[in-house]
Every structure is written in C-alpha cells, then in structure tokens.
Scaffold this active site. Sequence first.
Site, mmCIF file in Angstrom:
data_model
loop_
_atom_site.group_PDB
_atom_site.id
_atom_site.type_symbol
_atom_site.label_atom_id
_atom_site.label_comp_id
_atom_site.label_asym_id
_atom_site.label_seq_id
_atom_site.Cartn_x
_atom_site.Cartn_y
_atom_site.Cartn_z
ATOM 1 N N ASN A 194 -2.358 6.191 -6.726
ATOM 2 C CA ASN A 194 -1.997 7.574 -7.040
ATOM 3 C C ASN A 194 -2.955 8.090 -8.112
ATOM 4 O O ASN A 194 -3.833 7.359 -8.591
ATOM 5 C CB ASN A 194 -0.525 7.690 -7.446
ATOM 6 C CG ASN A 194 -0.184 6.909 -8.705
ATOM 7 O OD1 ASN A 194 -1.015 6.733 -9.599
ATOM 8 N ND2 ASN A 194 1.048 6.431 -8.791
ATOM 9 N N GLU A 197 -3.037 6.104 -11.440
ATOM 10 C CA GLU A 197 -3.647 4.786 -11.275
ATOM 11 C C GLU A 197 -5.162 4.901 -11.129
ATOM 12 O O GLU A 197 -5.919 4.095 -11.687
ATOM 13 C CB GLU A 197 -3.034 4.091 -10.058
ATOM 14 C CG GLU A 197 -1.576 3.708 -10.254
ATOM 15 C CD GLU A 197 -0.825 3.471 -8.947
ATOM 16 O OE1 GLU A 197 0.332 3.030 -9.018
ATOM 17 O OE2 GLU A 197 -1.388 3.769 -7.868
ATOM 18 N N ASP A 263 5.361 4.607 -1.090
ATOM 19 C CA ASP A 263 5.751 3.620 -0.075
ATOM 20 C C ASP A 263 5.680 4.231 1.319
ATOM 21 O O ASP A 263 5.256 3.583 2.278
ATOM 22 C CB ASP A 263 7.177 3.124 -0.326
ATOM 23 C CG ASP A 263 7.321 2.384 -1.642
ATOM 24 O OD1 ASP A 263 6.298 1.934 -2.190
ATOM 25 O OD2 ASP A 263 8.463 2.265 -2.129
#
Length: 469
Positions: A194, A197, A263
Amino acid sequence: MFDNRVLVVGDVMLDRHIHGHVRRISPEAPVPVVSLIGEVRTPGGAGNVAAGLAGLGCQAGLCGLVGSDAEGELLRETLAAKGIAHLELVERPELATVSKTRILSEAHQQLLRLDRDGDRAHFAAFEEDVLARVLPLIESQSAVVLADYEKGVITPKVARSIIAECRRLGVPCVVDPKKVDFAPYAGATIVTPNLLEAERTIGRPLPDDEAAGRAAEELREALGTDAMLITRGPQGMTLALPDAIYHIPSQTRDVSDVTGAGDTVVAVLAACLGAEWPIADACRIANTAAGIAVGRPGTYVVQTGELQAAWGGLSPKILRPQDAALQLAEARRRGRRVVFTNGCFDILHAGHLSCLEGAKRLGDLLVVGLNSDASVRGLKGPTRPVIRESDRASLLAGLACVDVVVLFDDPTPVALIEAFEPDVLVKGGDYTLDQIAGADLVLARGGRVIALPLVPGLSTTAILDRKAG
C-alpha cells in the site's frame, strides 16, 4: 467466475467483532458501557485472503501456524465455514494463535481493539515445518500468495524458497508485503504494497501519480519482479510493468470500512493470474473488487456474482439471490437490521422514492426485490413493463436509500423473503396484513410487517393513463 487452485501461505489469525449498544458511560471510569448484541468470528490475515479466493469460486488452500489453543479451534471453524478447501495449518503447543478482537458500537464505530500477537521469534522458529508443507504443493497450484503480516510465518528464507520454487515451476506468485526491506520478495510475479508501505521502503513521500509511478518502477527493477502494484486508497492504484506504468482510478463510491481491502486485491490478483489473465487486466478487476469491499462494513468477502456485475459495468448493489443471502446473513450477524420491500418499479417516480426512503428509515439495510420482465408481464399484461429489468435495477441501485437489488421471476417474493430472513417487511399501499406476501414468515421470526401510505395520485398506471389520454 474462477475454479483454479490457489495456495495462500502466511500469517493466519482469528478476527472477532463484538457488537453492542452504547447508552451510557461507566460510573467506574470514563469509558462507554457496551451492552452485548452478538459476536462475529471470521478468518483474518492470510485466512481472509483464502476466504476471498473461496468467495470467487477458487479451490483455496491455506498454510500457516497456529497454537494448540481455543483460538486455534475457533479459527479452524471459521475457515471451514468460509469454504476453504485445503487446510495445511501447522499446529504447535508452543505457539499462541494470533487473534484480534474489535469491540464496536451499533453504529459500527470501533471502540477498542485487543490484539493477541504471540511471539514472532517463536513463529519464525518453525520455518522448516512451513516449507515442508508448502513446497510439495506448489506444482499442483495455479497461483501462490504470500500474505506477510510480519507475525513470523513469512521469514526471509520462507519467502525466498517459495518464490524460487514458483519461478522454477512457472506458477504466479503474488506477495502482500509488510517487511520494510522488500529484498526477500525478489523474483515474485507481483508485489502489492500500500502507499504507506511503499513510502516506508522507498524512503520518501509519494504525493502524486508521477512520484508513485517512479517508485513502483524503481522497486520493480530492484526486485526483478514482473510487476509492482502500489495501492493508494482513494487515489486508486499505480502499476509498473517492464514496458509501461498505469494509473488505475479508484472505483470506490461510499467508504464504509477499509478493513481487508488489501486482502481482497491480493485474492483477486491471484485468481486472475492463476487463470492466465494479463497482469494489467487482473489489477483493474482487483481495483473493482476493492471498491466493493470498502463499501461494506467489516471484513467483507466479495462474491463472484457482484464482481461479475461490477466488472460488466453494473452497480455492485445488483446481486444474485445467493450472493445477497450471504451478504445479508453477515449483516445480521453484525447486528444490522435488514428491511425488505418489493415491486415492479416500472417508471420510477416520486411515489416509489417516498416509499423506499420510508422503508430505509426502518432499519440499516434496504433490500429491494424487483420483479423481472417475465414476472411483470404475468402480473400486468403483455404491454408491460415499459422499462426493461436491467434498466429498472440500475435506477433502483442508483438511489442512496437502496442497498441491495435482487431480481425475481415468481409472481410473489416469498422465496426471497424466506431466504433473506428480513427483520422488517414493507409494502406501499393500503394492504392488510393477510394481503402482504411473506408476512407470515417475517412475523413468525419475530419481525415487523408495515404498510406505508402511498403518495396520492402517483402510480405508474396513473402516469401511463395520463400519457394515453
């Protein structure tokens, strides 16, 4: 939509959502008193990725580490309930199963989260056990996912060994990273950080498309991956391939809960790559799926039917009966009140809107059963409907007060009412209780049946009669 075999390896955890009413502050301390409504248990982490794959029709496998404890048993139950086909959980008495417990108000406001993380070093000590389970399975898979939440399962050795075996066998490997150093993910098919990150790893802020594109390409080249995908929330996604950089706009409309959106992206990517989709197309449909997921409360598993509809340009609110039943059952478990109404809605007018808005005020989710074209002809005659079913469904789905639209062919919606188990059944007009189809089913479950008054002079028949005159 998919039926391929996909193996998920990573940090699996148990998610608990405890829902309750908040009416007062405790006299013992300045904290809210939560009166329990109910508890929902779902797979978290790598387990949620596997659940997402099962929801898409894949034969999902899952390998991770759990303890010999009550949470581990509950986790196995939740995984089975989500349809995970193959469990390869390594259970060790030295470990504590990772779990997260969220306490939420009836408005779904998170009040507190309790984490039971276990010891990362203890988990990492069993890397050989994980590899012994996983490596022999890769050859039979269409794709492999590394779901790394930095709880200790995906050690650098585990990541490198699995990625190398996937490369050797030509099996796509999708990585959801949490490590600051991405080096262990080198050689994967695609890595999906993301924005936070990616910024942490690249060491600088990425405020716009251009900066995100440069960073994605730098990371892709440094790691030798086929692709690098940076998910950027409301800014969409940035995909770097060897020959191009793509910026994919977000398809999110109303954000309800971002939990588990990453996810969802990983699950859809793995399903698509396992079915030999081009990476760019796989990322676009994963973006569509993420938009559906964040529009639902809690950790939501996107179903095949709603993804197909959204990918085809239809509203994700328009669902098949089986997909709607799953979504509504999950909503009820979370303490949400389901309202059901039905009709032909041929020439949508202000009278319809008044009834629908009144129905929505009676609960949390409004489900509209919509008579199909064949059903309308049977009820109204061969000249009806005026508006075809796909357009009527889209118009209803465009209303803010409507949450779910389901088409049905029968003369009455009794089968839908039986499957959906609404808390409130609403009809517009001067109906008596015995004239409302499905009223007995709702009342038998302790629900309410309500007839809302019509707006005088407003009906499809009256509009058509005025036009004919």
